[in-house]
Design an enzyme around this catalytic site. Structure first.
Site, short mmCIF file in Angstrom:
data_model
loop_
_atom_site.label_atom_id
_atom_site.label_comp_id
_atom_site.label_asym_id
_atom_site.label_seq_id
_atom_site.Cartn_x
_atom_site.Cartn_y
_atom_site.Cartn_z
N ASP A 210 0.74 -1.16 0.04
CA ASP A 210 -0.04 0.10 -0.02
C ASP A 210 0.91 1.23 -0.10
OD1 ASP A 210 -2.38 1.64 0.45
OD2 ASP A 210 -1.89 1.47 2.68
N ASP B 191 -0.21 4.92 0.84
CA ASP B 191 -0.55 5.98 1.93
C ASP B 191 -0.34 5.29 3.25
OD1 ASP B 191 -1.78 8.62 0.43
OD2 ASP B 191 -1.90 6.85 -0.46
N SER C 267 -2.28 0.98 -4.76
CA SER C 267 -2.58 1.99 -3.96
C SER C 267 -4.06 2.68 -4.21
CB SER C 267 -1.57 3.04 -3.97
OG SER C 267 -1.88 4.33 -3.00
N LYS D 292 -6.74 -4.26 -5.78
CA LYS D 292 -5.34 -4.30 -5.30
C LYS D 292 -5.26 -6.06 -5.30
CE LYS D 292 -4.93 -0.57 -2.03
NZ LYS D 292 -4.43 -0.24 -0.80
N ASP E 108 -2.10 -0.90 5.61
CA ASP E 108 -2.64 -0.59 7.11
C ASP E 108 -4.02 -0.43 7.17
OD1 ASP E 108 -3.44 2.84 7.08
OD2 ASP E 108 -2.58 1.83 5.47
#
Length: 314
Positions: A109, A111, A197, A242, A265
């Site tokens: 990922d 961010d 992302s 993703k 996250d």
């Protein structure tokens, strides 16, 4: 400081394997796991053992980046993760396939994983809608909102903002601690590296070039006459996108899924974590942590090197 922490353990345990408690019979035929952290010393190790109430066998101690890593065997309980919170170190059960010496695939990922910020939140601050967008972002990452719907809503608030604010954010893009060392080390061992992302190409493509990544998938702002239109161009990179990206890269590079890692996250990273041979929740939201195979709460991104180096030692 790390050398002192390391030596506090090796001075007490100069040879391996050995029992943590010399006067008691150690657990036999236990499962391998590691404790690791930049401040892991003999005091933290002993405190962890006391909380667990087991006489673990210690098999090795080494350092990766600034992390001290201890390889232990014992009867595994999920409560161990809670106990490591008390001593501020990370833990991982070694029940996964990826290892540093065998080239695989890492999909990250962006961010709050590869970088320290949520780009859209920083863009929104410059556009004067920071608080509104941050609240929507937090809710989406906790899994309370549909990701695509929340993304389109956030981007919609940016309608009319000048394209130049994207450059302002990119010029001050803070890389996550340990990112560069981790990527360079993996690439040295022949690993493929990628970003998938829910953020934006303006930043993901920049990181791809900066870090010489093999691939990057992300969303694209629609821009007309130097201004954001408030729309997303093309398909939205959501959780399923993703996961499909990871699967596509495995097929393209001819890599067995067992030798892949997905790290992120947010709730929208769980699908790709489930596809990967190893799913890592990195400083993740509370809803995400129980659903991930490995949880990292204290280490930086060199945690991945700790995990992979450990699998080379068992």
């Amino acid at each position: 400081m790390q050398i002192q922490c390391f030596e506090s353990i090796t001075q007490k345990y100069p040879q391996f394997p050995t029992a943590l408690l010399a006067n008691e019979e150690p657990i036999q035929n236990g499962e391998p796991f590691i404790l690791y952290g930049t401040k892991l010393d003999i005091t933290k190790l002993e405190k962890f053992q006391q909380k667990c109430g087991q006489n673990f066998q210690i098999f090795d101690v080494w350092m990766v980046a600034k992390n001290i890593i201890v390889l232990l065997k014992g009867q595994w309980f999920s409560d161990f993760i809670k106990f490591t919170h008390d001593v501020e170190v990370d833990i991982a059960k070694l029940d996964f396939s990826p290892k540093l010496s065998q080239a695989g695939l890492l999909v990250m990922d962006m961010d709050s994983t590869a970088i320290q910020i949520e780009c859209i939140d920083e863009i929104a601050k410059l556009a004067g809608v920071g608080e509104l967008v941050s609240a929507i972002t937090e809710s989406a990452m906790r899994g309370e909102l549909d990701f695509e719907q929340s993304l389109r809503c956030r981007v919609g608030t940016l309608k009319g903002a000048p394209e130049s604010i994207l450059q302002q954010v990119r010029e001050n893009l803070p890389l996550m601690s340990g990112l560069v060392e981790t990527i360079q080390t993996l690439q040295k061992y022949g690993w493929k590296t990628a970003i998938a992302s829910g953020g934006f190409t303006y930043f993901a493509d920049y990181l791809k070039a900066l870090l010489q990544l093999d691939f990057a998938a992300s969303n694209q702002f629609d821009i007309e006459d130097g201004k954001l239109t408030g729309l997303v161009k093309g398909d939205v990179v959501d959780a399923q996108y993703k996961a499909k990206t990871l699967q596509h890269l495995l097929e393209e590079y001819g890599i067995d899924s067992r030798h892949s890692i997905a790290i992120g996250d947010g709730a929208n990273d769980l699908a790709m974590m489930n596809v990967a041979g190893l799913g890592v929740a990195f400083h993740a939201k509370p809803k995400v942590q129980p659903q991930a195979q490995i949880v990292v709460n204290f280490a930086d991104l060199t945690a991945l090197l700790c995990l992979l180096s450990a699998n080379d030692r068992i």
